[in-house]
Design an enzyme around this catalytic site. Structure first.
Site, mmCIF file in Angstrom:
data_model
loop_
_atom_site.group_PDB
_atom_site.id
_atom_site.type_symbol
_atom_site.label_atom_id
_atom_site.label_comp_id
_atom_site.label_asym_id
_atom_site.label_seq_id
_atom_site.Cartn_x
_atom_site.Cartn_y
_atom_site.Cartn_z
ATOM 1 N N ASP A 128 0.863 -1.177 0.000
ATOM 2 C CA ASP A 128 0.000 0.000 0.000
ATOM 3 C C ASP A 128 0.901 1.229 0.000
ATOM 4 O OD1 ASP A 128 -2.001 1.807 0.221
ATOM 5 O OD2 ASP A 128 -2.595 1.281 2.256
ATOM 6 N N SER A 129 0.464 2.271 -0.662
ATOM 7 C CA SER A 129 1.311 3.459 -0.829
ATOM 8 C C SER A 129 1.481 4.262 0.445
ATOM 9 C CB SER A 129 0.716 4.364 -1.906
ATOM 10 O OG SER A 129 -0.529 4.902 -1.456
ATOM 11 N N GLY A 154 -1.482 5.889 1.706
ATOM 12 C CA GLY A 154 -2.592 6.831 1.723
ATOM 13 C C GLY A 154 -3.388 6.776 3.007
ATOM 14 N N ASP A 190 -3.085 8.009 -3.274
ATOM 15 C CA ASP A 190 -4.410 8.596 -3.406
ATOM 16 C C ASP A 190 -4.683 9.481 -2.199
ATOM 17 O OD1 ASP A 190 -4.475 6.446 -1.635
ATOM 18 O OD2 ASP A 190 -6.581 6.034 -1.993
ATOM 19 N N GLY A 240 -11.261 3.940 0.238
ATOM 20 C CA GLY A 240 -12.112 4.943 0.860
ATOM 21 C C GLY A 240 -13.332 4.400 1.558
ATOM 22 N N ASP A 244 -7.878 -7.021 2.489
ATOM 23 C CA ASP A 244 -6.870 -6.938 3.535
ATOM 24 C C ASP A 244 -7.434 -6.116 4.670
ATOM 25 O OD1 ASP A 244 -5.164 -4.124 3.981
ATOM 26 O OD2 ASP A 244 -6.369 -4.178 2.151
ATOM 27 N N CYS A 266 -11.677 -25.154 13.396
ATOM 28 C CA CYS A 266 -10.535 -24.319 13.006
ATOM 29 C C CYS A 266 -9.232 -25.094 13.161
ATOM 30 C CB CYS A 266 -10.499 -23.048 13.851
ATOM 31 S SG CYS A 266 -9.109 -21.952 13.458
ATOM 32 N N CYS A 310 -6.162 -23.911 13.453
ATOM 33 C CA CYS A 310 -5.056 -23.144 14.024
ATOM 34 C C CYS A 310 -4.594 -23.752 15.348
ATOM 35 C CB CYS A 310 -5.460 -21.680 14.227
ATOM 36 S SG CYS A 310 -6.410 -21.371 15.736
ATOM 37 N N CYS A 319 -6.864 -23.459 18.493
ATOM 38 C CA CYS A 319 -8.047 -24.322 18.546
ATOM 39 C C CYS A 319 -7.705 -25.797 18.650
ATOM 40 C CB CYS A 319 -8.916 -24.079 17.311
ATOM 41 S SG CYS A 319 -9.669 -22.438 17.248
ATOM 42 N N HIS A 371 -5.190 -17.171 15.220
ATOM 43 C CA HIS A 371 -6.527 -17.745 15.065
ATOM 44 C C HIS A 371 -7.392 -16.889 14.162
ATOM 45 C CE1 HIS A 371 -10.553 -19.245 15.841
ATOM 46 N NE2 HIS A 371 -10.886 -17.985 16.119
#
Length: 407
Positions: free
Chosen positions: A96-97, A99, A150, A252, A302, A340, A342, A345, A371
């Protein structure tokens, strides 16, 4: 930009709506979509090792150019072999830049047409962030996918403010594109000479002729416009006129607006975005929001919230979010979630996880952050299976009903 290819298909069952199954190929491997990307802000997901992310099912990881620019420096990352070698992650990566950081640190910055002037929270030093400089930083860092600079503003902003930010983002996109193309054509500027300890391997920047060649990368534009439908349409129109992009991001959102407005914005954007390009929805990462976004045609996601929440004891379950420190967990020998995979769990129970958190043992936040990531990665895997089998509509409705009933 060799090495990038996206293939997608809408599921045959019309009840699946606009949800789609896709495959996004990068120079460092392929990502099957819909997919969630763990956020490794400093080229590390806080408290977790890269092999743990891979074991949890992650295929693509996000890092942040703004933070890596401040520490250790984009040229240092480049000298150490680029972000993949630096972070010990051999799969696809995105940066990511910055922003969002510019938006969230409003006390420390001034936005003008030229770019952003900001003061570092680390040492108070002043920095000048322009579209051109951001492209140079991201090309030094070397992720597969990089984002334009942006202008992000708060949810609920006025029409005029949203239009101004959207139009400026389009102008900055053009400057990003020109600089991106220049670096692809002319190469990166050589970096200053750095010394290494005796006996240490040479730096990647020591071979100047090879190092100045910019790696293959894809630049994604970012759709802006707040929750104003006509501004979102204008943003997409401007982006599509500006170039033939490998993928397009929608930004945004999840910055204070109502969820209903966020979902309506997905519905505005999806029909206008190219069907043969991946659609990256930035900063959205709650389980129900992911499924609502997939249903409306989004592909990549993300968010830092899952790991941050886990470190503070809030965990995702099929029956909604729960707080592990609740007194009812003191004697609860059940796992957080039966299905799950992980370590939290499969190896521990709720009583022990609560104990780790209330005694502030570092293992507790690590387990719960892992988790939450695993939960979202498994959710996306189940989503892809449902799309592949043509049952996404019914499966998603049932999943959401259970999750929302338990909150």
């Amino acid at each position: 930009m060799s090495g990038f290819l996206f293939t997608t298909r809408l599921a045959a069952d019309a009840s699946n709506g606009n949800a789609r199954l896709g495959w996004f190929t990068t120079p460092h491997g392929a990502v099957e979509t819909p997919a969630f990307m763990p956020v490794g802000t400093h080229a590390s997901v806080r408290g977790l090792a890269m092999h743990e992310l891979r074991d949890a099912g992650a295929n693509m990881v996000l890092a942040n150019a703004y933070h890596l620019y401040l520490r250790p420096g984009d040229e240092m990352v480049r000298a150490l072999g680029g972000v993949h070698a630096f972070a010990r992650w051999d799969g696809p990566m995105l940066t990511d830049s910055g922003g969002y950081q510019v938006f969230s640190l409003s006390r420390y910055r001034t936005v003008t047409e030229d770019g952003v002037e900001f003061r570092s929270k680390l040492d108070g030093a002043r920095h000048h962030y322009t579209p051109e400089r951001v492209m140079q930083i991201e090309r030094n860092i070397g992720a597969d996918v990089i984002m334009q600079l942006d202008e992000l503003i708060a949810g609920g902003s006025s029409y005029d403010a949203s239009r101004s930010a959207m139009e400026r983002s389009l102008r900055w996109l053009e400057r990003c594109r020109v600089e991106f193309d220049r670096l692809s054509r002319d190469g990166r500027a050589p970096v200053r000479a750095l010394t290494v300890p005796a006996g240490a391997p040479p730096l990647a920047t020591d071979d100047i002729a090879r190092d100045i060649v910019a790696p293959p990368q894809a630049l994604f534009p970012i759709v802006q416009g707040g929750t104003w439908a006509d501004l979102r349409r204008a943003s997409i129109d401007g982006i599509l006129q500006a170039g033939d992009w490998v993928g397009v991001a929608v930004g945004g959102l999840s910055v204070g607006e109502a969820k209903s407005a966020m979902y309506e914005t997905f519905e505005v954007c999806s029909p206008l975005l190219p069907a043969d390009k991946p659609r990256y929805l930035m900063g959205v990462g709650f389980p129900d929001d992911l499924l609502e976004a997939v249903a409306r045609g989004m592909d990549l996601f993300d968010c830092v919230a899952p790991t941050r929440m886990g470190r503070h004891g809030t965990v995702f379950t099929p029956d909604g979010k729960t707080q592990i420190q609740k007194s009812s967990n003191r004697t609860d020998r059940r796992p957080l979630t039966e299905s799950c995979p992980c370590p939290a769990c499969t190896q521990y129970d709720r009583a022990y996880l609560r104990h780790l958190m209330v005694t502030e043992e570092p293992l507790g936040p690590r387990l719960l952050a892992l988790h939450n990531l695993t939960f979202l990665l498994e959710l996306m895997r189940e989503t892809r299976d449902a799309l592949r089998d043509g049952r996404f509509g019914s499966w998603s409705a049932e999943w959401l009903a259970r999750y929302r009933h338990g909150r």
